[in-house]
Scaffold this motif. Sequence first.
Motif, PDB file in Angstrom:
ATOM      1  N   HIS A  69       0.833  -1.204   0.000  1.00 36.46           N
ATOM      2  CA  HIS A  69       0.000   0.000   0.000  1.00 36.46           C
ATOM      3  C   HIS A  69       0.870   1.256   0.000  1.00 36.46           C
ATOM      4  N   ARG A  73       1.831   4.768   1.202  1.00 33.07           N
ATOM      5  CA  ARG A  73       1.652   5.502   2.454  1.00 33.07           C
ATOM      6  C   ARG A  73       1.676   7.001   2.198  1.00 33.07           C
ATOM      7  N   LYS A  86       1.329  -5.665   3.279  1.00 31.04           N
ATOM      8  CA  LYS A  86       0.287  -6.329   4.050  1.00 31.04           C
ATOM      9  C   LYS A  86       0.036  -7.670   3.374  1.00 31.04           C
ATOM     10  N   THR A  88      -9.472   0.909  10.084  1.00 35.55           N
ATOM     11  CA  THR A  88      -8.173   0.331  10.403  1.00 35.55           C
ATOM     12  C   THR A  88      -7.102   0.622   9.354  1.00 35.55           C
ATOM     13  N   ARG A  89      -7.502   1.141   8.178  1.00 34.06           N
ATOM     14  CA  ARG A  89      -6.525   1.363   7.119  1.00 34.06           C
ATOM     15  C   ARG A  89      -6.961   2.548   6.265  1.00 34.06           C
ATOM     16  N   ARG A  90      -6.044   3.477   6.021  1.00 34.91           N
ATOM     17  CA  ARG A  90      -6.327   4.601   5.122  1.00 34.91           C
ATOM     18  C   ARG A  90      -5.583   4.370   3.831  1.00 34.91           C
ATOM     19  N   TYR A  91      -6.253   4.628   2.719  1.00 32.60           N
ATOM     20  CA  TYR A  91      -5.627   4.487   1.408  1.00 32.60           C
ATOM     21  C   TYR A  91      -5.241   5.865   0.896  1.00 32.60           C
TER      22      TYR A  91
END
Length: 70
Positions: A3, A5, A13, A41-44
């Motif tokens: 992913h 960042r 992941k 739980t996860r930002r794209y």
Amino acid sequence: MHHHRADGRQSAKTFKLTTLALDPGQGFRVEREHSFRPLTTRRYHPGPHAIQLLVNGVAGERAAFLPLPP
């Protein structure tokens, strides 16, 4: 899955698809969809992401892609 960042780096992941045993010369087709909808739980972040298959502990070549906007 690697992913993109916020700082421009990529973070890995691992998503386990399946465990199976194949005979020599036998093939197996892999199909999977990955949702990029916002999660708590996860930002794209916009930018290049990548996918990489891991088979028997050996990592294959990375394939970069840009997610489509919503």
